[in-house]
Design a protein around this motif. Structure first.
Motif, PDB file in Angstrom:
ATOM      1  N   GLU A  28     -14.361 -27.842   6.401  1.00 26.04           N
ATOM      2  CA  GLU A  28     -12.999 -28.690   6.532  1.00 26.04           C
ATOM      3  C   GLU A  28     -13.463 -30.267   7.103  1.00 26.04           C
ATOM      4  O   GLU A  28     -12.932 -31.365   6.477  1.00 26.04           O
ATOM      5  CB  GLU A  28     -12.304 -28.493   7.917  1.00 26.04           C
ATOM      6  CG  GLU A  28     -10.949 -28.866   8.279  1.00 26.04           C
ATOM      7  CD  GLU A  28     -10.561 -28.372   9.771  1.00 26.04           C
ATOM      8  OE1 GLU A  28     -10.534 -27.234   9.952  1.00 26.04           O
ATOM      9  OE2 GLU A  28     -10.362 -29.292  10.658  1.00 26.04           O
ATOM     10  N   THR A  80     -14.583 -31.736   3.755  1.00 25.22           N
ATOM     11  CA  THR A  80     -13.612 -31.513   2.360  1.00 25.22           C
ATOM     12  C   THR A  80     -13.108 -33.331   2.044  1.00 25.22           C
ATOM     13  O   THR A  80     -12.854 -33.526   0.687  1.00 25.22           O
ATOM     14  CB  THR A  80     -12.173 -30.923   2.741  1.00 25.22           C
ATOM     15  OG1 THR A  80     -12.903 -29.502   2.688  1.00 25.22           O
ATOM     16  CG2 THR A  80     -11.217 -30.996   1.754  1.00 25.22           C
ATOM     17  N   PRO A  81     -12.635 -34.159   2.768  1.00 26.45           N
ATOM     18  CA  PRO A  81     -12.261 -35.398   2.603  1.00 26.45           C
ATOM     19  C   PRO A  81     -13.119 -36.206   1.574  1.00 26.45           C
ATOM     20  O   PRO A  81     -12.677 -37.069   0.831  1.00 26.45           O
ATOM     21  CB  PRO A  81     -11.966 -36.136   3.927  1.00 26.45           C
ATOM     22  CG  PRO A  81     -11.914 -35.132   4.793  1.00 26.45           C
ATOM     23  CD  PRO A  81     -12.701 -34.059   4.573  1.00 26.45           C
ATOM     24  N   TYR A  82     -14.274 -35.890   1.591  1.00 26.57           N
ATOM     25  CA  TYR A  82     -15.107 -36.473   0.979  1.00 26.57           C
ATOM     26  C   TYR A  82     -15.525 -35.896  -0.482  1.00 26.57           C
ATOM     27  O   TYR A  82     -16.629 -36.398  -1.324  1.00 26.57           O
ATOM     28  CB  TYR A  82     -16.618 -36.951   1.838  1.00 26.57           C
ATOM     29  CG  TYR A  82     -16.425 -37.344   3.227  1.00 26.57           C
ATOM     30  CD1 TYR A  82     -16.340 -38.669   2.952  1.00 26.57           C
ATOM     31  CD2 TYR A  82     -16.228 -36.364   4.154  1.00 26.57           C
ATOM     32  CE1 TYR A  82     -15.823 -39.357   4.079  1.00 26.57           C
ATOM     33  CE2 TYR A  82     -15.780 -36.958   5.367  1.00 26.57           C
ATOM     34  CZ  TYR A  82     -15.617 -38.441   5.598  1.00 26.57           C
ATOM     35  OH  TYR A  82     -15.155 -39.039   6.455  1.00 26.57           O
ATOM     36  N   GLY A  83     -14.900 -34.845  -0.825  1.00 28.45           N
ATOM     37  CA  GLY A  83     -14.869 -34.482  -2.274  1.00 28.45           C
ATOM     38  C   GLY A  83     -16.207 -33.797  -2.619  1.00 28.45           C
ATOM     39  O   GLY A  83     -16.760 -33.720  -3.857  1.00 28.45           O
ATOM     40  N   PRO A  99     -20.079 -35.996   7.899  1.00 25.45           N
ATOM     41  CA  PRO A  99     -18.973 -37.053   7.164  1.00 25.45           C
ATOM     42  C   PRO A  99     -19.700 -38.305   7.607  1.00 25.45           C
ATOM     43  O   PRO A  99     -19.322 -39.314   6.467  1.00 25.45           O
ATOM     44  CB  PRO A  99     -17.844 -36.652   7.907  1.00 25.45           C
ATOM     45  CG  PRO A  99     -17.889 -35.330   8.469  1.00 25.45           C
ATOM     46  CD  PRO A  99     -19.454 -35.314   8.861  1.00 25.45           C
ATOM     47  N   ARG A 138     -19.594 -40.865   4.360  1.00 24.34           N
ATOM     48  CA  ARG A 138     -18.930 -42.048   4.218  1.00 24.34           C
ATOM     49  C   ARG A 138     -19.794 -43.309   3.958  1.00 24.34           C
ATOM     50  O   ARG A 138     -19.089 -44.297   3.331  1.00 24.34           O
ATOM     51  CB  ARG A 138     -18.462 -42.303   5.831  1.00 24.34           C
ATOM     52  CG  ARG A 138     -16.747 -42.483   5.663  1.00 24.34           C
ATOM     53  CD  ARG A 138     -16.259 -42.668   6.918  1.00 24.34           C
ATOM     54  NE  ARG A 138     -16.865 -42.350   8.280  1.00 24.34           N
ATOM     55  CZ  ARG A 138     -16.912 -41.507   9.012  1.00 24.34           C
ATOM     56  NH1 ARG A 138     -15.975 -40.526   8.708  1.00 24.34           N
ATOM     57  NH2 ARG A 138     -17.558 -41.210  10.062  1.00 24.34           N
TER      58      ARG A 138
END
Ligand SMILES: Cc1ncc(COP(=O)(O)O)c(C=O)c1O
Length: 340
Positions: free
Chosen positions: A264, A267-270, A335, A339
């Protein structure tokens, strides 16, 4: 202490497990006289609904013993291109068993039984005959994916129609059992042989078993001795395995939840290669600003260890020795690196 997410093989025996090992009754297992090994073998055979099991030092040896029992020299094994048996076992099937291996493309747990059926080569003097099909449950390089029960049933039909054997590399079959709720004996009924591992998610320091009919396990015992895997007072190790079976199977659900938590967070970082089903989190860094080595180095600098599987692929693994607090930390650190 670094947060070690490289593998579930890095766990250390718990105090309870060490106590069980220290007090184990032992004997010479090559003479069949180690009561703790004998008990472990009977228990594991019963769990999978098979007649017998054989305690082996490693999962690789357990796989290779099973393959030598199933496939005569000159015969063929079918498996996927990412299978542990052809990726990490150093050519043992060919080197020790004279076995030819042919692979279907790496698709992890998403096997197409019809595709496998189409690869079978029948008996005859003009082509190498297919003698065994091997699958991996859960799939290691397939990101801990679980092969659905219906697919396994189809593969059993394919194997039967071809008079081929079906082997399961079940190093992490316990995770599949916990994730999908499929009884171990249901899995057991589908395979001629299974290798199951005590030293991955279950947290024992050493040990795997080959499971099968009494006849096959008799043959396996001979092959194990030939490969130098006959151990003496192995009850000390078997005791760790028995302890793990009692205390560390149901808790695998916690490791799956920890893996889901990590998934989870990234996930936002593909970079999540596939949905997380069990305790493995596969990373695909094709579109990430850094490759797998750079990510691993940056994570290490912040106290998080991860596995590099290829230039752009990496893996996180949860296990008995990573606490929820450690997962929370890793879920903040990774993350932040991705980022950057
Ligand atoms: C799917 C699978 N099979 C077999 C093995 C081999 O186990 P061992 O390292 O005990 O030889 C592993 C090890 O990680 C594995 O992941």
């Amino acid at each position: 202490m670094p947060i070690d997410l490289r593998s579930d093989t890095v766990t250390r025996p718990t105090a309870g497990m060490r106590e069980a090992m220290a007090t184990a009754e032992v004997g010479d297992d090559v003479y069949g006289e180690d009561p703790t090994v004998n008990a472990l073998e009977s228990e594991v055979a019963a769990l999978f609904g098979h007649e017998a099991a054989l305690f082996c030092p490693t999962g690789s040896m357990a796989n290779q013993i099973a393959l030598q029992v199933l496939v005569p020299p000159g015969g063929e094994l079918l498996c996927d291109a990412d299978a542990h048996v052809v990726t990490y076992e150093m050519g043992a099937a060919a080197a020790y068993g004279g076995i030819t291996s042919r692979t279907w493309p790496a698709v992890g747990a998403d096997i197409d039984p019809d595709g496998v059926a189409g690869m079978i080569r029948p008996d005859g003097y003009w082509a190498v005959p297919t003698r065994a099909i091997a699958v991996e449950q859960t799939h290691n390089r397939g990101g801990g994916g679980v092969i659905p029960l219906d697919t396994l049933r189809e593969l059993r039909r394919v194997a039967d129609a071809a008079q081929s054997a079906l082997h399961c590399d079940g190093a992490r079959i316990w995770h599949a059992h916990v994730a999908d709720g499929v009884p171990l004996a249901t899995y057991g009924a589908l395979f001629d042989t299974l290798s199951v591992c005590l030293s991955k998610g279950l947290g024992a320091p050493v040990g795997s078993l080959v499971v099968g009919t009494a006849d096959k396990i008799e043959q396996a015992r001979l092959v194990r001795k030939r490969m130098g895997g006959g151990m003496r007072q192995a009850g000390i190790l078997a005791a760790a395995g028995r302890y793990a079976l009692t205390h560390h199977v149901d808790r695998l659900a916690e490791d799956h939840a920890k893996a889901a938590r990590l998934a989870e967070a990234i996930t936002p970082y593909g970079v999540l290669a596939a949905p997380v089903r069990t305790n493995l989190v596969p990373l695909d860094l094709t579109k990430a600003p850094m490759d797998a080595h750079a990510l691993a180095a940056a994570a290490r600098a912040e106290g998080v260890l991860i596995s590099v599987l290829g230039p752009r692929t990496a893996r996180l693994v949860t296990h008995l020795d990573v606490t929820n607090a450690a997962i929370d930390r890793a879920a903040t650190i990774l993350p932040r690196i991705l980022r950057a």
